[in-house]
Design a protein around this motif. Sequence first.
Motif, PDB file in Angstrom:
ATOM      1  N   SER A  55       0.864  -1.131  -0.017  1.00  0.00           N
ATOM      2  CA  SER A  55       0.070  -0.191  -0.026  1.00  0.00           C
ATOM      3  C   SER A  55       0.879   1.291  -0.055  1.00  0.00           C
ATOM      4  CB  SER A  55      -0.784  -0.013   1.188  1.00  0.00           C
ATOM      5  OG  SER A  55      -1.526   1.060   1.219  1.00  0.00           O
ATOM      6  N   GLY A  57       0.080   3.848   1.286  1.00  0.00           N
ATOM      7  CA  GLY A  57      -0.311   4.553   2.461  1.00  0.00           C
ATOM      8  C   GLY A  57      -1.142   3.870   3.467  1.00  0.00           C
ATOM      9  N   LEU A  58      -1.534   4.330   4.787  1.00  0.00           N
ATOM     10  CA  LEU A  58      -2.260   3.817   5.624  1.00  0.00           C
ATOM     11  C   LEU A  58      -3.782   4.260   5.465  1.00  0.00           C
ATOM     12  CD1 LEU A  58      -2.419   2.258   8.144  1.00  0.00           C
ATOM     13  CD2 LEU A  58      -2.116   4.425   9.536  1.00  0.00           C
ATOM     14  N   SER A 321       5.240   7.157   2.001  1.00  0.00           N
ATOM     15  CA  SER A 321       4.180   6.495   2.860  1.00  0.00           C
ATOM     16  C   SER A 321       3.357   7.297   3.472  1.00  0.00           C
ATOM     17  CB  SER A 321       4.896   5.677   3.939  1.00  0.00           C
ATOM     18  OG  SER A 321       3.967   4.747   4.788  1.00  0.00           O
ATOM     19  N   ASN A 324       1.035   7.853   7.562  1.00  0.00           N
ATOM     20  CA  ASN A 324       1.497   6.818   8.111  1.00  0.00           C
ATOM     21  C   ASN A 324       2.846   7.587   8.919  1.00  0.00           C
ATOM     22  OD1 ASN A 324       2.295   4.780   9.609  1.00  0.00           O
ATOM     23  ND2 ASN A 324       2.807   3.421   7.844  1.00  0.00           N
ATOM     24  N   THR A 326       4.214   6.770  11.944  1.00  0.00           N
ATOM     25  CA  THR A 326       5.371   6.297  12.244  1.00  0.00           C
ATOM     26  C   THR A 326       6.500   6.070  11.195  1.00  0.00           C
ATOM     27  OG1 THR A 326       4.293   3.942  11.503  1.00  0.00           O
ATOM     28  CG2 THR A 326       4.177   4.808  13.996  1.00  0.00           C
ATOM     29  N   THR A 327       6.039   6.176  10.042  1.00  0.00           N
ATOM     30  CA  THR A 327       7.161   6.179   9.087  1.00  0.00           C
ATOM     31  C   THR A 327       7.472   7.708   8.583  1.00  0.00           C
ATOM     32  OG1 THR A 327       5.877   5.751   7.225  1.00  0.00           O
ATOM     33  CG2 THR A 327       7.210   3.944   7.974  1.00  0.00           C
TER      34      THR A 327
HETATM   35  C1  LIG Z   1       3.215   2.295   8.477  1.00  0.00           C
HETATM   36  O1  LIG Z   1       4.501   2.296   9.376  1.00  0.00           O
HETATM   37  C2  LIG Z   1       4.924   1.059   9.955  1.00  0.00           C
HETATM   38  C3  LIG Z   1       5.991   1.370  10.682  1.00  0.00           C
HETATM   39  O2  LIG Z   1       7.060   1.941  10.080  1.00  0.00           O
HETATM   40  C4  LIG Z   1       4.993   0.068   8.869  1.00  0.00           C
HETATM   41  O3  LIG Z   1       5.121  -1.247   9.342  1.00  0.00           O
HETATM   42  C5  LIG Z   1       3.769  -0.192   8.005  1.00  0.00           C
HETATM   43  O4  LIG Z   1       3.996  -0.915   6.858  1.00  0.00           O
HETATM   44  C6  LIG Z   1       3.280   1.097   7.292  1.00  0.00           C
HETATM   45  N1  LIG Z   1       2.114   1.358   6.717  1.00  0.00           N
HETATM   46  C7  LIG Z   1       1.734   1.781   5.480  1.00  0.00           C
HETATM   47  C8  LIG Z   1       0.464   1.196   4.844  1.00  0.00           C
HETATM   48  O5  LIG Z   1       2.618   2.403   4.907  1.00  0.00           O
END
Ligand SMILES: *[C@@H]1O[C@H](CO)[C@@H](O)[C@H](O)[C@H]1NC(C)=O
Length: 356
Positions: A55, A57-58, A321, A324, A326-327
């Motif tokens: 994906s 993105g989230l 990303s 999201n 966390t990234t």
């Molecule tokens: C969001 O960030 C986390 C931690 O880095 C990662 O594991 C995950 O794959 C990412 N998800 C998306 C959809 O980008």
Amino acid sequence: MRIAFFLAVVASFGVTLADEIYLGFNSGSTTDSKTAKKQADFEREFEAAQKLKNSPGLFNSIRLYTNIQAETEDTPIEAFPAAIKTNTKLLLGIWCSGTTSIEKELKALTKAVDQYGKNFTDLVVGISVGSEDMYRVSASGVKNKAGLGQNAKTIIGFIKDVRESIKDTTLRRTPVGHVDTWTAWVNESNKDVIDEVDFLGTNLFPYYEDDKGNAISNATSVFEFALNSTEKVAGNKQVWVTETGWPTSGPDFGQAKATLDNAKTYWNDIGCTLFGRKNVWWYVLRDSNPDNKAKFAITNDLSTTPQFNLTCPANSGAPSSINNNTTSAGSSSSVSMMSTIIVALSMTFALAAWVA
Ligand SMILES: *[C@@H]1O[C@H](CO)[C@@H](O)[C@H](O)[C@H]1NC(C)=O
Ligand SMILES: *[C@@H]1O[C@H](CO)[C@@H](O)[C@H](O)[C@H]1NC(C)=O
Ligand SMILES: *[C@@H]1O[C@H](CO)[C@@H](O)[C@H](O)[C@H]1NC(C)=O
Ligand SMILES: *[C@@H]1O[C@H](CO)[C@@H](O)[C@H](O)[C@H]1NC(C)=O
Ligand SMILES: *[C@@H]1O[C@H](CO)[C@@H](O)[C@H](O)[C@H]1NC(C)=O
Ligand SMILES: *[C@@H]1O[C@H](CO)[C@@H](O)[C@H](O)[C@H]1NC(C)=O
Ligand SMILES: *[C@@H]1O[C@H](CO)[C@@H](O)[C@H](O)[C@H]1NC(C)=O
């Protein structure tokens, strides 16, 4: 004093507008075989949305069409507890067609606010009062036998009902809007609805635009034409892309062919240029309309392995990303770009006030 005023203006604009950009899918209240979705079904769906392989993105937002659990009178839809459990943001929907009152929708919403409190209301990013109602009563909606709709006056009445119903609750600052086709938004007869809403939700499907040269190779032009036309009439109101997608299977429609390759092309050419830049609820993760022979689901049976590779092409300019934290590379750069625009806007406002 003028400096203080200036700083105050910058600060207040920064806080209200530097919001995240929503990325999500639509979700009907029943499955493609017309069975009511239960909490477990919604949970599986929302989890799959967040865990799609490759994906860009989230996808952690879901647009609903109704607050009412299928097969009940006015029980809150079980998507609500599922969203709380999976930390999924919600664009709520109030079903407005085929009725003279939205009392049951509002009752279900009130019950949910009472039952789940801020665990629920903190997830709500907007409320759409209706979905394509004005399209369905238009000449082309009638010709396509699209079903019962509502005119602008009724939608405006329902929007006022919603505002009245939420005004003393924690949802009081939630943007209230309406979702319709771009043709309904640009229709002069519906102009008053634009004055009434906080945002315009628009459903854009080049696949169905058979009078516009809708081969997949022209999808970008058709999409941009429709979005631009909506933005032109929206004035200073935000336009949210509440549905868009291309079917992976189904009948031809004009020059449009429903194939997996075309669905992937549409994802790349349209999706990847929107994600992280505009609020988008993609159509769709899981089909829910058995009457529609065109199937739009990007994955089978909620598999986290989609039917095509979701990775965005490098040249689409999509952040790495999206949405999201966390990234953060993607989201922080889009946020800081937003902030720059906001500060620039605020400065213009402040300067204008200062000069005046
Ligand atoms: C969001 O960030 C986390 C931690 O880095 C990662 O594991 C995950 O794959 C990412 N998800 C998306 C959809 O980008
Ligand atoms: C909200 O969520 C918290 C944490 O899960 C939980 O302890 C609390 O009971 C919930 N509140 C309501 C009203 O459901
Ligand atoms: C515009 O809206 C009116 C009122 O709903 C409707 O009768 C008419 O067919 C619409 N026009 C088009 C081009 O859709
Ligand atoms: C492509 O779409 C645009 C915008 O709708 C339309 O004006 C144009 O005629 C289309 N081109 C072709 C080759 O069909
Ligand atoms: C739509 O607007 C964008 C941005 O202003 C512009 O680049 C594009 O050419 C327009 N497309 C159409 C088909 O009008
Ligand atoms: C998806 O596409 C990307 C970019 O082209 C590539 O790096 C990746 O390996 C592909 N993934 C799969 C599962 O095919
Ligand atoms: C990302 O972080 C911001 C600021 O902390 C927060 O408001 C937003 O909800 C977060 N987005 C996601 C997808 O978690």
